[in-house]
Design an enzyme around this catalytic site. Sequence first.
Site, mmCIF file in Angstrom:
data_model
loop_
_atom_site.group_PDB
_atom_site.id
_atom_site.type_symbol
_atom_site.label_atom_id
_atom_site.label_comp_id
_atom_site.label_asym_id
_atom_site.label_seq_id
_atom_site.Cartn_x
_atom_site.Cartn_y
_atom_site.Cartn_z
ATOM 1 C CE1 TYR A 140 -3.620 -2.495 0.458
ATOM 2 C CE2 TYR A 140 -4.666 -0.490 1.230
ATOM 3 C CZ TYR A 140 -4.760 -1.785 0.772
ATOM 4 O OH TYR A 140 -5.997 -2.356 0.639
ATOM 5 C CE LYS A 191 1.359 -17.668 -3.074
ATOM 6 N NZ LYS A 191 0.382 -18.769 -3.128
ATOM 7 C CG ASP A 224 -2.596 -20.114 -1.735
ATOM 8 O OD1 ASP A 224 -1.983 -20.107 -0.642
ATOM 9 O OD2 ASP A 224 -2.200 -20.774 -2.716
ATOM 10 C CG ASP A 248 -8.120 -4.574 1.614
ATOM 11 O OD1 ASP A 248 -9.029 -4.044 2.285
ATOM 12 O OD2 ASP A 248 -8.090 -4.559 0.373
ATOM 13 C CG ASP A 252 -13.813 -6.838 2.572
ATOM 14 O OD1 ASP A 252 -13.563 -6.113 3.564
ATOM 15 O OD2 ASP A 252 -14.294 -6.382 1.511
HETATM 16 C C1 IPM Z 1 -10.334 -1.107 4.190
HETATM 17 C C2 IPM Z 1 -10.652 -0.461 2.875
HETATM 18 C C3 IPM Z 1 -9.517 0.483 2.501
HETATM 19 C C4 IPM Z 1 -8.262 -0.338 2.365
HETATM 20 C C5 IPM Z 1 -9.766 1.340 1.262
HETATM 21 C C6 IPM Z 1 -11.066 2.123 1.377
HETATM 22 C C7 IPM Z 1 -8.621 2.255 0.985
HETATM 23 O O1 IPM Z 1 -10.874 -1.432 1.895
HETATM 24 O O2 IPM Z 1 -10.169 -0.371 5.187
HETATM 25 O O3 IPM Z 1 -10.260 -2.330 4.234
HETATM 26 O O4 IPM Z 1 -8.017 -0.917 1.299
HETATM 27 O O5 IPM Z 1 -7.501 -0.415 3.312
HETATM 28 MG MG MG Z 2 -10.885 -3.422 2.648
#
Ligand code: IPM
Ligand code: MG
Length: 357
Positions: A140, A191, A224, A248, A252
């Site tokens: 990032y 990884k 993975d 990230d 999710d």
């Molecule tokens: C998160 C989001 C952010 C990230 C975006 C909005 C920049 O997806 O906080 O997980 O990728 O870190």
């Molecule tokens: Mg995110």
Amino acid sequence: MSKRILVLPGDGIGPEIVAEAVKVLDRLAGEGLAVELDEGLVGGAAYDAVGSPLPEATVAMAKEADAVLLGAVGGPKWEPLDIALRPEKGLLGLRAELGLFSNLRPAILYPQLADASSLRAEIVAGLDLMIVRELTGGIYFGQPRGVRTLDSGERQGFNTLVYAEHEIERIVRSACEIAMKRGRRLCSVDKANVLECTELWREVATRVVAHEYPEIELSHMYVDNAAMQLVKWPKQFDVMVTTNMFGDILSDAAAMLTGSIGMLPSASLNEQGQGMYEPIHGSAPDIAGKGVANPLATILSVAMMLRYSLDEPAMADRIEAAVNSVLDQELRTPDIMSEGMTEVDCMGMGDAVVAAL
Ligand code: IPM
Ligand code: MG
């Protein structure tokens, strides 16, 4: 001495959900919690007002604050902008400016919501895992980055995955501190079979745990496989620690195991314990302004703030108990609605939590 909290509502549903969380803070302030709230601009809202997703005034206020409460940033309105002016830059800039390297993303399944998961109840019932994501390094932020034109005239995009040893050490320590208060099991995700950078990650994680936290049972997993295991049998995990980008993605997936991303808070901490607290979900532009968003993730983010930055664990427990109580009362915002429950809007949910407090 009052603690200062900077409130950054941001974009989309941000202002609606933050308003409900502020009601909870106001209620606790009425009972003696010494806090002072300031409000600032971030994201698309800041771009519209002053032409930058992260105004200097916001950075200055954030640095002065004991904690930051953030709603959400982003939306289709700002997608045409250059990456440097997008709302997301506001969020990334705050993480970098405040040095918020440790991102705690719990995935907890509330038993009242077991039916909301797309996985069978037996796979997710009782799920309680914590993902610790490195937040200020890795691909990032790595340099060099950009899009360049090759001699052939073709364009080439490039980003750099970098981790220095001290960055790995501190995030692993941070995860170990959490693991010590939980089941003392830590899974480090990398990884290492392909990327040298994460080969180093694995080596450093092994060293830190062996030397500093011998009580912790450490395992390693390729990312993975970790994604697959999260969906297959998520209860095998207690605490996971991983890089910025893997975190990230995995967070999710973990959030969705609970079926209700609208329920999950997060904390981002720096070395001084200063933190930024925000719901895991985004700005949900499709429902913004309709008053139907679920404010519980933001309210639970206030609980994390009380626990990790304001040293008020008893008040944090009370907020979490109040959220359990409104779920027991069968109140549901549309995102977690199911048959036989009572549907409430964003304000209705906030009011119910305040009443339960
Ligand atoms: C998160 C989001 C952010 C990230 C975006 C909005 C920049 O997806 O906080 O997980 O990728 O870190
Ligand atoms: Mg995110």
